[in-house]
Write an enzyme that holds these catalytic residues in place. Structure first.
Site, PDB file in Angstrom:
ATOM      1  N   THR A  13      -4.490  -0.359   9.878  1.00 14.13           N
ATOM      2  CA  THR A  13      -4.842   0.245   8.588  1.00 14.13           C
ATOM      3  C   THR A  13      -6.343   0.459   8.436  1.00 14.13           C
ATOM      4  O   THR A  13      -6.777   1.442   7.845  1.00 14.13           O
ATOM      5  CB  THR A  13      -4.346  -0.658   7.426  1.00 14.13           C
ATOM      6  OG1 THR A  13      -2.934  -0.712   7.512  1.00 14.13           O
ATOM      7  CG2 THR A  13      -4.742  -0.122   6.076  1.00 14.13           C
ATOM      8  N   THR A  89      -2.748  -5.574  10.824  1.00 11.84           N
ATOM      9  CA  THR A  89      -2.425  -6.941  10.419  1.00 11.84           C
ATOM     10  C   THR A  89      -1.036  -7.392  10.890  1.00 11.84           C
ATOM     11  O   THR A  89      -0.796  -8.585  11.047  1.00 11.84           O
ATOM     12  CB  THR A  89      -2.476  -7.079   8.881  1.00 11.84           C
ATOM     13  OG1 THR A  89      -1.625  -6.081   8.304  1.00 11.84           O
ATOM     14  CG2 THR A  89      -3.880  -6.918   8.364  1.00 11.84           C
ATOM     15  N   ASP A  90      -0.124  -6.430  11.102  1.00  9.77           N
ATOM     16  CA  ASP A  90       1.276  -6.808  11.348  1.00  9.77           C
ATOM     17  C   ASP A  90       1.449  -7.754  12.537  1.00  9.77           C
ATOM     18  O   ASP A  90       2.230  -8.698  12.474  1.00  9.77           O
ATOM     19  CB  ASP A  90       2.142  -5.558  11.541  1.00  9.77           C
ATOM     20  CG  ASP A  90       2.320  -4.792  10.238  1.00  9.77           C
ATOM     21  OD1 ASP A  90       2.028  -5.362   9.171  1.00  9.77           O
ATOM     22  OD2 ASP A  90       2.760  -3.633  10.287  1.00  9.77           O
TER      23      ASP A  90
HETATM   24  N1  ASP Z   1       1.103  -1.378  10.071  1.00  5.41           N
HETATM   25  C1  ASP Z   1      -0.305  -1.715  10.063  1.00  5.41           C
HETATM   26  C2  ASP Z   1      -0.651  -2.337  11.396  1.00  5.41           C
HETATM   27  O1  ASP Z   1      -0.350  -3.473  11.608  1.00  5.41           O
HETATM   28  C3  ASP Z   1      -0.600  -2.641   8.953  1.00  5.41           C
HETATM   29  C4  ASP Z   1      -2.039  -3.081   8.872  1.00  5.41           C
HETATM   30  O2  ASP Z   1      -2.913  -2.691   9.590  1.00  5.41           O
HETATM   31  O3  ASP Z   1      -2.319  -3.891   7.991  1.00  5.41           O
HETATM   32  O4  ASP Z   1      -1.207  -1.675  12.229  1.00  5.41           O
END
Ligand code: ASP
Length: 342
Positions: A13, A89-90
């Site tokens: 993100t 984050t995932d």
């Molecule tokens: N779907 C995203 C990822 O993990 C979520 C994020 O970056 O927070 O790449």
């Protein structure tokens, strides 16, 4: 001497923009990321970057990507004072855990960060996270050594040990935490390090282990799990290890069929690691009969290890092509601060 920092931009993100047509978030180029954070230049560091091509949503993260990251850090280890990995984050906690096993004996920081809102958004948390991660990567202790000598996750108000971390919120800015280990630093007006919690490694060469073996599965226990399903899972062709997520202090059903399935699996040479489904606390196999019976089958206690660290530690140990006995011994031994044995 200006601190020299290498940023590895993988995607997530933090570097995403809204697709004008579909309105969904999609990754964009690193140059745009830096354009959006002009403050980085005020740090007066020498910063270089490597970027994934194309940048990925971290849901697409794979062991090959971890190898690419670990190799990039190992190849550049002498030239830089610290490393910042920008990541979605995932799967951030999985990457942090994997890198901690792949890069042992770290004397330099590997700080992983990302954001909940894209860096181009007005209320983004990405700008602050990136700048704080860079400052931590450049920080020195009183002896002039790197303040952080391990893989850590920086997110919003805290710095966490990477292989103890878990993503806990899909919405909050404080998206990570460690449930069984104190924070490494609290971020407020200043960066307040917890010196007792930070790893200290003797000066020495980095020990790099790039090989990972993905012949592992996880089994989640729930009331109603049938013998047929359980047998099917534990007989998955080619698997070498199972992370078994049990109740409470490592408890599982006491029914004879259940115990037999695990006894047979362990006798076949499957390495089964018992990890609790609880967010906090550890496996204590001898606290209840229900845990005791399972331990007697050959299932190994994972103590207070996270699921993310358990699965990546298995990949790492099987990747070393050790004997089953050696894997069983090392899986029960803390290697890089990933668990505490009481
Ligand atoms: N779907 C995203 C990822 O993990 C979520 C994020 O970056 O927070 O790449």
């Amino acid at each position: 001497m200006k601190p020299r920092i290498l940023i590895i931009y993988t995607g997530g993100t933090i570097g995403m923009i809204e697709d004008p047509v579909s309105k969904a978030l999609r990754p964009f180029d690193f140059d745009h990321l830096m354009e959006n954070v002009p403050k980085v230049k005020m740090l007066d560091y020498d910063i270089d970057n490597i970027q994934f091509d194309p940048p990925i949503d971290s849901s697409d993260m794979s062991p090959e990507h971890w190898q690419h990251m670990a190799r990039s850090i190992a190849d550049n280890y002498e030239q830089y004072d610290g490393f910042v990995v920008l990541h979605g984050t995932d799967t951030m906690a999985y990457t942090a855990s994997a890198l901690s096993f792949m890069l042992q004996g770290l004397c330099k920081p590997v700080i992983i960060t990302g954001s909940q809102l894209p860096i181009g958004e007005v209320r983004t948390d990405g700008e602050e996270n990136l700048i704080t991660a860079l400052q931590i990567a450049a920080a020195r202790d009183r002896d002039g050594r790197a303040m952080v000598q391990e893989v850590a996750i920086l997110f919003e108000n805290y710095l966490w040990r990477g292989n103890r971390s878990t993503k806990r919120s899909a919405d909050h800015f404080n998206a990570f935490r460690t449930n069984n280990y104190p924070h490494l630093a609290k971020i407020g007006l200043g960066i307040d390090y917890d010196h007792d919690a930070l790893a200290r490694n003797p000066e020495g060469p980095l020990r790099v282990a790039l090989e990972l073996d993905t012949a592992v599965i996880s089994v989640d226990l729930f009331p109603g799990l049938s013998e047929t399903t359980l047998r099917h899972m534990l007989n998955t062709p080619g698997i070498k290890g199972v992370v078994f997520r049990t109740y409470g202090a490592g408890n599982a059903p006491t029914a004879p069929w259940f115990i037999n399935v695990f006894r047979e699996a362990c006798a076949r040479g499957l390495v089964v690691l018992n990890v609790t489904q609880c967010l906090n606390g550890a496996v204590h196999s001898n606290r209840y009969v229900a845990g005791d019976l399972l331990a007697a089958t050959g299932v190994i206690s994972g103590h207070d290890i996270t699921f993310e660290a358990a699965i990546t530690k298995m990949m790492h140990l099987f990747g070393k092509k050790l004997s089953i006995a050696a894997v069983k011994e090392l899986i029960a031994t803390p290697l890089v601060g990933e668990m505490t044995i009481e």
